[in-house]
Design a protein around this motif. Sequence first.
Motif, PDB file in Angstrom:
ATOM      1  N   ARG A   5     -41.252 -33.958  -5.096  1.00  0.00           N
ATOM      2  CA  ARG A   5     -40.047 -34.551  -5.548  1.00  0.00           C
ATOM      3  C   ARG A   5     -39.398 -35.463  -4.521  1.00  0.00           C
ATOM      4  O   ARG A   5     -39.485 -34.836  -3.788  1.00  0.00           O
ATOM      5  CB  ARG A   5     -39.312 -33.533  -6.443  1.00  0.00           C
ATOM      6  N   PHE A  10     -35.826 -36.909  -3.109  1.00  0.00           N
ATOM      7  CA  PHE A  10     -34.375 -36.823  -3.108  1.00  0.00           C
ATOM      8  C   PHE A  10     -33.771 -37.339  -1.946  1.00  0.00           C
ATOM      9  O   PHE A  10     -34.094 -38.151  -0.390  1.00  0.00           O
ATOM     10  CB  PHE A  10     -33.523 -35.400  -2.371  1.00  0.00           C
ATOM     11  N   ARG A  24     -32.209 -38.126 -11.442  1.00  0.00           N
ATOM     12  CA  ARG A  24     -31.451 -37.817 -12.247  1.00  0.00           C
ATOM     13  C   ARG A  24     -30.452 -37.080 -10.746  1.00  0.00           C
ATOM     14  O   ARG A  24     -30.217 -37.235  -9.680  1.00  0.00           O
ATOM     15  CB  ARG A  24     -31.650 -36.540 -12.778  1.00  0.00           C
ATOM     16  N   ALA A  61     -29.123 -34.249  -8.988  1.00  0.00           N
ATOM     17  CA  ALA A  61     -29.315 -33.100  -8.955  1.00  0.00           C
ATOM     18  C   ALA A  61     -27.701 -32.204  -8.473  1.00  0.00           C
ATOM     19  O   ALA A  61     -27.117 -30.806  -9.194  1.00  0.00           O
ATOM     20  CB  ALA A  61     -30.102 -32.707  -7.559  1.00  0.00           C
ATOM     21  N   ASN A  62     -26.903 -32.901  -7.635  1.00  0.00           N
ATOM     22  CA  ASN A  62     -25.510 -32.160  -7.391  1.00  0.00           C
ATOM     23  C   ASN A  62     -24.568 -33.662  -7.262  1.00  0.00           C
ATOM     24  O   ASN A  62     -24.746 -34.690  -7.779  1.00  0.00           O
ATOM     25  CB  ASN A  62     -25.464 -31.195  -6.398  1.00  0.00           C
ATOM     26  N   ASN A  78     -26.523 -35.908  -4.299  1.00  0.00           N
ATOM     27  CA  ASN A  78     -28.239 -35.299  -3.926  1.00  0.00           C
ATOM     28  C   ASN A  78     -28.540 -36.129  -5.420  1.00  0.00           C
ATOM     29  O   ASN A  78     -28.006 -35.588  -6.647  1.00  0.00           O
ATOM     30  CB  ASN A  78     -28.623 -34.541  -4.439  1.00  0.00           C
ATOM     31  N   SER A  88     -32.261 -37.402  -7.556  1.00  0.00           N
ATOM     32  CA  SER A  88     -33.411 -36.341  -7.827  1.00  0.00           C
ATOM     33  C   SER A  88     -34.035 -37.350  -8.817  1.00  0.00           C
ATOM     34  O   SER A  88     -34.370 -38.138  -9.376  1.00  0.00           O
ATOM     35  CB  SER A  88     -33.516 -35.153  -8.196  1.00  0.00           C
TER      36      SER A  88
END
Length: 252
Positions: free
Chosen positions: A200, A202, A226, A228-229, A232, A234
């Motif tokens: 993946r 990042f 998407r 991630a946080n 981040n 992803s």
Amino acid sequence: MYDLETRKRTLALVGQGRSLNSISKQTGISRATIRAWQARIEPLRQPGECPRCGDQPTAPQPPRAYAYLLGLYLGDGCVSPHPRDGHYLRIACADAWPGLIDACADAMHAVHPTGSVHRLQREGCVSVVSYSRHWPCLFPQHAPGKKHERHLQLTPWQREIVNAHPWDLVRGLVHSDGSRITNWTERTTAGVHKRYEYPRYFFTNKSADIRRLYTDTLDRLGVEWRQANAYNISVARRPSVALMDRHIGPKY
């Protein structure tokens, strides 16, 4: 006072990627003096020689190299003023990726072929540096303060380059603030415990504007992503990872 040959020999050591500290120890010349020589090695260019300073401004050339360098600048770069005149473009590249350091230097030289590009060793990274009066013209996002604390928006001419060469921008952003990693998980199926691995991408940046530029470009390229946080982004779906691999791949 140092003669011209001494200056040339010293700057040749800088061009080899040697740290200023090691050069100073070898030559006995202070680091401040070497830095001053670096600032003078490029004759000051006339405004008409800058593609953005003429009566009819044009886009920097070559556009693919500029799009890549723009990605690197937005991630790990800065434009800082020289105490007397002109500006430095500095892009920090981790020691772990020598190929990235070379690619950064090549792009910087391609966009500004009459200037010199130097590699300054820092703790854990190499700072790729070039001096010119015109870096603020080529990177109008330059301003005091941290990028994530101010609004960043591309100019119309920058958007034209990015729209024509979106993968080069994404590659620069990922090479600066991104990574390709291998995730893993374990599952038990029909009583058999198995480990699964999958790659993946990042991308991490505190600036909402830079993250939005990244994700908007991914949308145009058909890459699923998407959040991630908070900071981040992803990319994990197999077709999208394969697409990223085709155009970017891991840093080297």
